[in-house]
Design an enzyme around this catalytic site. Structure first.
Site, short mmCIF file in Angstrom:
data_model
loop_
_atom_site.label_atom_id
_atom_site.label_comp_id
_atom_site.label_asym_id
_atom_site.label_seq_id
_atom_site.Cartn_x
_atom_site.Cartn_y
_atom_site.Cartn_z
N ASP A 1 0.83 -1.21 0.00
CA ASP A 1 0.00 0.00 0.00
C ASP A 1 0.87 1.26 0.00
O ASP A 1 0.55 2.25 -0.66
CB ASP A 1 -0.92 0.01 1.23
N ASP B 1 0.84 4.22 -2.75
CA ASP B 1 0.52 5.59 -2.36
C ASP B 1 1.61 6.58 -2.77
O ASP B 1 1.32 7.70 -3.23
CB ASP B 1 0.30 5.67 -0.84
N LYS C 1 -25.33 -15.84 -12.99
CA LYS C 1 -26.10 -14.61 -13.16
C LYS C 1 -25.96 -13.79 -11.88
O LYS C 1 -26.50 -14.16 -10.83
CB LYS C 1 -27.57 -14.92 -13.43
N GLU D 1 -22.43 -6.44 -15.15
CA GLU D 1 -23.19 -6.16 -13.93
C GLU D 1 -22.30 -5.45 -12.93
O GLU D 1 -21.16 -5.86 -12.68
CB GLU D 1 -23.67 -7.49 -13.34
N CYS E 1 -59.04 6.43 6.33
CA CYS E 1 -60.09 7.46 6.44
C CYS E 1 -61.22 7.07 7.40
O CYS E 1 -62.13 7.87 7.65
CB CYS E 1 -60.68 7.76 5.06
N LYS F 1 -33.08 -19.67 -13.32
CA LYS F 1 -33.10 -19.08 -11.98
C LYS F 1 -32.97 -20.14 -10.88
O LYS F 1 -33.46 -21.26 -11.02
CB LYS F 1 -34.42 -18.30 -11.78
#
Length: 653
Positions: free
Chosen positions: A32, A36, A112, A167, A403, A306
């Site tokens: 890291d 940086d 999926k 996606e 009501c 599905k």
């Protein structure tokens, strides 16, 4: 320290490689600290030399200044939705239709992902735009937000124009972190990872999107010039250009192997880091895909297999009675919270009180709840063996919960008949503005409720006297938003009459019935009696009675709307045509848009049906017609190709 442009280009290249290994491959090649340091060196050089900034520089992923609104963007090629299959029998039927034409067909099978679809357009190797799916033809331009997602390459080593589709997802772990943070900040929680991903992509402030750990996973193409005939090979080519490596992709050559792979992926479903809701089955050959073509809604060469709905057990704590726009009361169970597929479920529909009685569901019962994909959670049955004796029968209400007017009990329905009931008014305005009604852009449920609660609207009529200055006082409204809303409302004037009829939300009168009324009677439809309405094909006594009663009770409202909107009286006298009063079925891939042909037929008084029977007069066939053509041939129904149809249609009657 970077001293010149050549060094800068090399540093950007190295920084991009580091980011790809860290964010996409999850295989860091630098610490890291190293990343940086190099990042800040690149950033410092760019600040001093702004004209030399490369669009591919990782510094360009930071959020840009907030937008006031999203622009619309038309996809180069339509983004289709997939048809669903839910079990092996349906998969078998789907595959057999493919094998009938292509016995040697093979299929690319892939998971999926449950997220937000995105269309990336690259031109000369550079990311030019990113757009949401929208209605499949046009979406919202979210390029600024897409550029903040590390797994979306800003440049690719492929220089032909190409649309890469995929996606946008978020891991279950990161979703929990976002909701924990939102809870601490007193903000509303996302319902599930899919909603979090979709909400993040629609942020006007891309700095917010940048803070969310989103990933883009490719699943297909729009416009492209890839040379391979294999979808699988083309995907491997695209993934090699710097995209996220899609897991669990496999070519299957028969039904048995597709089912086996489906079961294999389903076993990973619970433990996989991202939400999966099924498996995509795609014909691998592009040539075969092109030949198979499309239906009105979806490609014939792909389907979504599905996963089964997930069942969970929980307890009913109380019942809330919801009032819809037609006054029908729907009982909703308030549940002990339970997690299903990453979403915390607190409510489930009980449909109606006859259903409650039939299933013997009681207050404080333990029950079986299911939720599958976008389906509203529902209660399947009570767990009778868990009863303790504390459970109580659920009794239907006698007065409206909003009501307090006495309710009408009508067979399985319990209804509030008070047209001024606050709940009915709000829902009626939402329906009035919806896509299949007046299609008022920017007037969704949240805005309707906001206008109502601010006492700016109390009926649909009030929409046409909204004040620009009053809108600006509302939270979230600025000049552009207020102006756009008023323009959208003004644009409803001179709409087609059937849209106004459908917008009124008359019980039993949907889009098809609205069109029939408009075509048959024009503006005088509101003055017709029950006998005249029943005379229309497809109208029964219940439909006729509902329409006539509404027209009589709401006569003043209807007259005011007719005066304000001056709708097009599209057909008062239908022209006689070869197809007038005939029953027609369309099948196969047509050259002209199917909606256009349907409108032509309906405008001359023909009835368009979805199923072939002996009562059908004509079947109009495009390319690759399937079982409907076979059935028509077996029944001896007259069959026309598209050219023959237009020739007959243009004949003088």
């Amino acid at each position: 320290m970077i001293k010149n442009n050549l060094q800068y280009q090399e540093c950007v290249k190295q920084l991009t490689k580091m980011a790809y290994h860290y964010y996409v491959l999850d295989d860091p090649i630098a610490s890291d600290e190293e990343y940086d340091i190099l990042y800040h060196q690149v950033k410092n050089y760019e600040e001093k030399n702004p004209k030399e900034i490369l669009s591919s520089s990782p510094t360009q992923r930071v959020g840009m200044p907030p937008l006031l609104e999203f622009q619309k963007s038309t996809h180069k090629k339509k983004m289709w939705s997939l048809d669903d299959v839910f079990n092996f029998e349906e998969l078998t039927e789907w595959c057999q239709r493919i094998f009938k034409l292509y016995p040697d067909a093979s299929f690319t099978c892939s998971p999926k992902f449950d997220g937000a679809s995105l269309n990336l357009y690259y031109e000369n190797g550079k990311l030019k735009s990113a757009a949401t799916r929208g209605d499949g033809v046009m979406g919202e331009l979210v390029t600024q937000n897409a550029k903040t997602i590390p797994s979306i390459p800003l440049e690719i080593p492929y220089f032909d124009n190409i649309e890469v589709r995929g996606e946008v997802v978020i891991t279950k772990e990161d979703f929990e972190k976002i909701n924990t943070e939102r809870l601490e900040n007193n903000e509303s929680l996302f319902a599930n990872p899919r909603n979090a991903a979709a909400g993040s992509m629609r942020q006007l402030d891309s700095a917010i999107t940048a803070r969310r750990k989103l990933r883009f996973i490719p699943w297909g193409f729009g416009e492209h010039t890839l040379q391979q005939d294999s979808f699988f090979e083309s995907m491997q080519k695209i993934l090699s250009l710097g995209f996220y490596p899609v897991p669990f992709v496999k070519v299957c050559k028969d039904l048995k192997s597709i089912q086996a792979y489906y079961e294999e992926i389903m076993k990973m479903r619970t433990d996989f880091e991202m939400m999966l809701d099924g498996m995509v089955v795609m014909v691998d050959s592009f040539k075969q895909q092109e030949s198979l073509g499309f239906t009105i809604k979806s490609p014939r060469f792909a389907c979504a297999y599905k996963f089964p709905a997930v069942e969970k057990h929980t307890k009913i704590l109380s019942i809330t009675n919801q009032v819809g726009r037609t006054g029908v009361i729907t009982p909703v169970a308030e549940l002990e919270p339970v997690e299903i597929e990453g979403a915390e479920i607190k409510r489930a529909t009980l449909h109606n009180y006859k259903e409650i009685e039939k299933k013997d569901i009681r207050m404080l019962d333990w029950v079986v709840v299911i939720r599958s994909g976008d389906v509203i959670p529902k209660i399947i049955k009570p767990l009778v063996e868990k009863r303790t004796g504390e459970e109580k029968k659920i009794l239907p209400p006698t007065h409206c919960p909003v009501c307090n007017q006495e309710l009408l009990i009508e067979d399985i329905f319990i209804k509030c008949q008070n047209l001024l009931c606050e709940a009915r008014v709000k829902e009626s305005i939402v329906h009035f503005a919806s896509k299949k009604a007046l299609n008022i852009d920017g007037l969704g449920e949240r805005i309707v409720y906001q206008l109502f609660d601010a006492n700016l609207v109390h009926s649909v009529i009030d929409l046409y006297s909204l004040d620009y200055g009053e809108l600006l006082k509302l939270e979230g409204f600025k000049e552009k938003k207020a102006k756009n809303l008023l323009e959208s409302i003004a644009n409803t004037k001179n709409i087609d009459l059937w849209r106004l009829i459908n917008a009124l939300g008359i019980e039993h009168i949907g889009e098809g019935a609205s069109k029939k009324l408009a075509q048959s009677f024009g503006l005088s439809c509101f003055e017709k009696n029950i006998e005249e309405i029943i005379g229309l094909e497809g109208f029964g006594e219940e439909m006729a009675k509902s329409f006539v009663e509404f027209s009589n009770i709401n006569k003043n409202l209807v007259q005011m709307l007719l005066k304000i909107l001056t709708p097009k009286n599209i057909i008062q006298e239908q022209k006689q045509n070869y197809f007038s009063k005939k029953k027609i079925v369309l099948t196969g891939t047509l050259q002209q848009p199917r909606d256009l042909i349907v409108a032509m037929l309906e405008n001359v008084g023909a009835k368009v049906s979805n199923s072939v029977s002996s009562k059908v007069d004509f079947v109009i066939c495009g390319e690759n017609a399937g079982s409907k053509l076979e059935k028509a041939q077996a029944l001896g129904v007259k069959i026309l190709n598209e050219s023959e149809f237009f020739a007959y249609f243009n004949k003088e009657s």
